[in-house]
Structures are given as structure tokens and as C-alpha cells.
Design an enzyme around this catalytic site. Structure first.
Site, PDB file in Angstrom:
ATOM      1  N   THR A 107      15.133 -42.074   9.452  1.00 56.08           N
ATOM      2  CA  THR A 107      14.776 -41.973  10.914  1.00 56.08           C
ATOM      3  C   THR A 107      14.200 -40.554  11.307  1.00 56.08           C
ATOM      4  O   THR A 107      12.914 -40.606  11.783  1.00 56.08           O
ATOM      5  CB  THR A 107      16.196 -42.094  11.730  1.00 56.08           C
ATOM      6  OG1 THR A 107      16.605 -43.542  11.542  1.00 56.08           O
ATOM      7  CG2 THR A 107      15.689 -41.963  13.234  1.00 56.08           C
ATOM      8  N   CYS A 119      -2.351  -3.857   7.150  1.00 50.47           N
ATOM      9  CA  CYS A 119      -1.829  -3.832   8.407  1.00 50.47           C
ATOM     10  C   CYS A 119      -2.234  -2.829   9.556  1.00 50.47           C
ATOM     11  O   CYS A 119      -2.570  -1.711   8.878  1.00 50.47           O
ATOM     12  CB  CYS A 119      -0.659  -4.190   8.433  1.00 50.47           C
ATOM     13  SG  CYS A 119       0.581  -2.625   8.186  1.00 50.47           S
ATOM     14  N   GLU A 145      15.061 -32.865   4.304  1.00 50.96           N
ATOM     15  CA  GLU A 145      15.567 -33.724   3.644  1.00 50.96           C
ATOM     16  C   GLU A 145      16.596 -34.736   4.443  1.00 50.96           C
ATOM     17  O   GLU A 145      17.471 -35.272   4.035  1.00 50.96           O
ATOM     18  CB  GLU A 145      16.470 -33.019   2.625  1.00 50.96           C
ATOM     19  CG  GLU A 145      15.901 -32.343   1.472  1.00 50.96           C
ATOM     20  CD  GLU A 145      16.641 -32.301   0.147  1.00 50.96           C
ATOM     21  OE1 GLU A 145      17.053 -32.970  -0.406  1.00 50.96           O
ATOM     22  OE2 GLU A 145      17.068 -30.908   0.069  1.00 50.96           O
ATOM     23  N   ASP A 182      26.892 -38.418   5.240  1.00 47.70           N
ATOM     24  CA  ASP A 182      26.579 -37.871   3.955  1.00 47.70           C
ATOM     25  C   ASP A 182      27.594 -36.648   3.407  1.00 47.70           C
ATOM     26  O   ASP A 182      27.757 -36.409   2.360  1.00 47.70           O
ATOM     27  CB  ASP A 182      25.079 -37.692   3.581  1.00 47.70           C
ATOM     28  CG  ASP A 182      24.573 -39.196   3.443  1.00 47.70           C
ATOM     29  OD1 ASP A 182      25.138 -40.357   3.418  1.00 47.70           O
ATOM     30  OD2 ASP A 182      23.193 -39.102   3.327  1.00 47.70           O
ATOM     31  N   THR A 212      22.893 -37.765   9.124  1.00 51.40           N
ATOM     32  CA  THR A 212      23.094 -37.280   7.519  1.00 51.40           C
ATOM     33  C   THR A 212      24.345 -36.609   7.384  1.00 51.40           C
ATOM     34  O   THR A 212      25.168 -36.722   6.434  1.00 51.40           O
ATOM     35  CB  THR A 212      21.900 -36.626   7.153  1.00 51.40           C
ATOM     36  OG1 THR A 212      20.536 -37.656   7.189  1.00 51.40           O
ATOM     37  CG2 THR A 212      22.110 -35.970   5.645  1.00 51.40           C
ATOM     38  N   LEU A 258      23.909 -28.685   1.352  1.00 51.66           N
ATOM     39  CA  LEU A 258      22.688 -28.033   1.770  1.00 51.66           C
ATOM     40  C   LEU A 258      22.661 -26.721   1.010  1.00 51.66           C
ATOM     41  O   LEU A 258      21.915 -25.772   1.865  1.00 51.66           O
ATOM     42  CB  LEU A 258      22.524 -28.137   3.086  1.00 51.66           C
ATOM     43  CG  LEU A 258      22.019 -29.675   3.835  1.00 51.66           C
ATOM     44  CD1 LEU A 258      21.911 -29.555   5.089  1.00 51.66           C
ATOM     45  CD2 LEU A 258      20.973 -30.377   2.916  1.00 51.66           C
ATOM     46  N   ALA A 314      10.026 -39.678  12.194  1.00 55.97           N
ATOM     47  CA  ALA A 314       9.891 -38.943  13.636  1.00 55.97           C
ATOM     48  C   ALA A 314       8.892 -37.779  13.406  1.00 55.97           C
ATOM     49  O   ALA A 314       8.000 -37.551  14.080  1.00 55.97           O
ATOM     50  CB  ALA A 314      11.196 -38.357  14.126  1.00 55.97           C
ATOM     51  N   GLU A 316       0.783  -1.163  -0.058  1.00 54.35           N
ATOM     52  CA  GLU A 316      -0.208   0.195  -0.146  1.00 54.35           C
ATOM     53  C   GLU A 316       0.828   1.180   0.193  1.00 54.35           C
ATOM     54  O   GLU A 316       0.654   2.061  -0.755  1.00 54.35           O
ATOM     55  CB  GLU A 316      -0.868   0.063   1.289  1.00 54.35           C
ATOM     56  CG  GLU A 316      -1.894  -1.382   1.331  1.00 54.35           C
ATOM     57  CD  GLU A 316      -1.507  -2.398   2.050  1.00 54.35           C
ATOM     58  OE1 GLU A 316      -2.269  -2.889   2.873  1.00 54.35           O
ATOM     59  OE2 GLU A 316      -0.102  -2.728   2.150  1.00 54.35           O
TER      60      GLU A 316
END
Length: 354
Positions: A279, A84, A275, A208, A204, A212, A283, A61
């Protein structure tokens, strides 16, 4: 003016344009919603347009009012979100509209944020004609994740995984590169870019060593990177790639999915891209904290190896989780013909019903 809806044809056209402005590409992800605004004169002609460009920048706005100048007086403001009513990094939009002399305000989605809501009431009390609900569903779709996070007090969670036809995410020897095709990996980066947080488990990271980050087709990092979040109690080697300076990283010292999401929400994070391994996925699923599933299925078989998800506590077929299929896409230009499934988890009480 349509007597049934209270909206004019010019206002609907302006709202569609405002929705386009709200979805302008390149706006950084952040805690604020995407909003567009169009100002119309008494004859339904566009006076000015504006849209929000991220936290700390003028709201839609205010952007439109600045472009309109004195021509805003007596206009109709068509806005994708209720103006707002609070002072944050910028002033309240409801007050800005009043000071500009706007005659009528048409908005799409009511503001679900209790901190910012109330702009419509403030405007009405000051004598401005206010009507809401025009293309509300379309407006909510633009801010799907933001609306969910505000209403639920936690980030929206997208669980992404890649699997073979027989549900394996890695071979028996632990190798997993590459279960998904290059086209699937590029599509994953596209989806990563729509989120503000990447979340994996500490195992991970230890096994690995993922980077990310979000990268383009030439493997170059994008300018805006999501937060990298690692969840788990174990200490990790600071030399792991996730702790480099490519993006911000936080270690969430918990195994409780709810606690992890609460900490991320406190950091103004609204969309978690999950990702992690089987396990961590189990969860979140068992806790009822998966809101969307994106699965890439590769057309080959392993017969043994790591499953895409760990035990979900299901003992009989009647108790199986049955997500609703939202989309099925065979990825274009993919010689391996990976298929992307997008699914929405049903409420747990509906599982097993035909």
C-alpha cells in the site's frame, strides 16, 4: 594546457584523485556533499590533499590548505565541487582559498545549493583564475543523491522489495520469511547503509515488527544507523522493536507521501530507503515519488498471496509503468540464485511508448 578544454593533464589527474578522496569509505552520511581537493604547484606536482569527513568537520579545501601550510601560495586548487561561499559550521572555502594565496581554482561540479553557491564568482572577482566543469559528470555521480535532494527540495527515494517469480511478497497465509535469500538480505543491508532514512508504514510496524537497522554479515549493528521513519496516522505499541534504542525513530503522522518527504527533508534527510508494504509503495509510485527501484526476485512460485505492490490505477496494458532497467545481477554465492534488478522510473509521459 589543452586549448580546447582549458585544463591541463596534471589537473585532470588531480581531479581523478580528488574524486577518489571524495568517495573515501567511512565518511558518515549527512546533509553535506562528499568533496575532495588536491593542491598542485606550478609544475603540476601535488602539494597537499584533503577531503570532507562529514558535517562539522573542515571542508575539503580547508583540509588541504591546512596540510599545505605556506606551500599553498601560488598553487592550483583542484576541487570536485565549486568552493562554497557561505558561513555555516565552518567558514567559506572561497575566502580560505583567497587568504591562502591560491592562484587558480579548477572545479568539477557547480554547487546546486543556492545558499552555498557563488564561490567561483567571488574568487574570480578577487583575481583568481577559475575554471569549472572538469569531470563534472563523474563528480555529480559521487554526490548523486545529495545533488538530487538539493535540486528537488526533497529526499531521493529508493523503493526496495522482494518478490517471487509470480510477483508475490507473501504467501496466502501472510508468511513472508523468507521470500528473499540470505545473499539478497545481506545485499539489502549494504544498500540500507547507503541511505540516511528507512521508511515503512504503520501497518508494517504493527504486523511485522521490523527492527529496521543496518547490520553486517554476522548480524551485528553498524556504528552509524539511518533514521527509522514510520508513516501513518494510527497509534502504535511503543513496545514495537522500531522504537527501541538501536537507532533514532520518528513517527510521521501523515498518509501523504509528499508531506512525509517534506518533513524528512526539513530534518536534513536526503535518501529514503522505502521498505514498506504494497500500500505504501503504491502511494509513493502513484505520486511520482519513486526515483529508483531495487527488486530482488526469488526463483519460486506461490500462485496466491500478497502482491509486491497494491493497485496503481492501471486498467490497460498500454498504461503500464515501464521503468528503465539500469542493472541486472545474479547474486554471487547464492544457491537460490536471487536476481537483483535496479530500475529507474521513466517520466510518466513516456509510458506506453515503443
Amino acid at each position: 594546457m589543452d586549448s580546447r578544454t582549458g585544463f591541463g593533464g596534471a589537473e585532470e589527474r588531480a581531479m581523478r584523485r580528488a574524486l577518489e578522496l571524495a568517495a573515501t569509505p567511512g565518511v558518515p552520511l549527512g546533509p553535506n556533499p562528499r568533496v575532495g581537493c588536491v593542491l598542485l604547484d606550478a609544475d603540476g606536482r601535488t602539494v597537499a590533499e584533503g577531503h570532507h569527513r562529514g558535517a562539522g568537520t573542515p571542508h575539503a579545501e580547508a583540509d588541504a590548505l591546512a596540510r599545505a601550510g605556506g606551500a599553498a601560495r601560488g598553487s592550483t586548487a583542484v576541487v570536485t565541487l565549486e568552493p562554497c561561499n557561505h558561513t555555516g559550521r565552518t567558514g567559506p572555502c572561497a575566502q580560505a582559498l583567497l587568504e591562502a594565496g591560491v592562484r587558480r581554482v579548477v572545479f568539477a561540479q557547480a554547487d546546486p545549493n543556492p545558499v552555498a553557491a557563488g564561490g567561483a564568482a567571488t574568487l574570480s572577482a578577487a583575481g583568481v583564475e577559475v575554471v569549472g566543469g572538469l569531470l563534472a559528470d563523474e563528480a555529480r555521480a559521487v554526490n548523486r543523491v545529495w545533488s538530487f535532494a538539493v535540486e528537488h527540495g526533497r529526499p531521493f527515494v529508493t523503493w526496495k522489495f522482494a518478490t517471487t517469480l509470480d510477483g508475490r511478497s507473501a504467501a496466502a497465509d501472510g508468511t513472508s520469511r523468507w521470500v528473499s535469500s540470505r545473499a539478497a538480505r545481506l545485499d539489502t543491508h549494504r544498500l540500507r547503509a547507503l541511505c540516511d532514512t528507512m521508511l515503512v508504514g504503520s501497518n508494517t510496524v504493527a504486523v511485522d515488527d521490523p527492527l529496521l537497522t543496518v547490520r553486517d554479515a554476522e548480524d551485528r549493528p553498524l556504528p552509524h544507523q539511518p533514521l527509522r521513519a514510520v508513516m501513518g496516522l494510527r497509534d502504535l505499541d511503543p513496545g514495537r522493536r522500531v522504537f527501541d534504542d538501536s537507532a533514532e525513530t520518528v513517527h510521521l503522522r501523515t498518509r501523504d507521501p509528499r508531506a512525509a518527504l517534506a518533513e524528512l527533508f526539513a530534518r536534513d534527510r536526503q535518501h529514503v530507503f522505502l521498505e514498506g508494504g504494497p500500500t505504501l509503495a503504491a502511494a509513493f509510485w502513484r505520486a511520482g515519488l519513486v526515483d529508483e527501484v531495487v527488486a530482488y526476485v526469488a526463483p519460486f512460485l506461490l500462485g496466491a498471496g500478497r502482491s509486491a505492490v497494491a493497485d496503481l490505477g492501471i486498467a490497460t496494458i498500454a498504461d503500464a509503468f515501464r521503468p528503465r532497467v539500469v542493472d541486472v545481477t545474479v547474486l554471487a554465492d547464492d544457491p537460490e540464485a536471487n536476481v537483483r534488478f535496479t530500475l529507474a522510473p521513466h517520466d510518466r509521459t513516456t509510458q506506453g511508448e515503443d
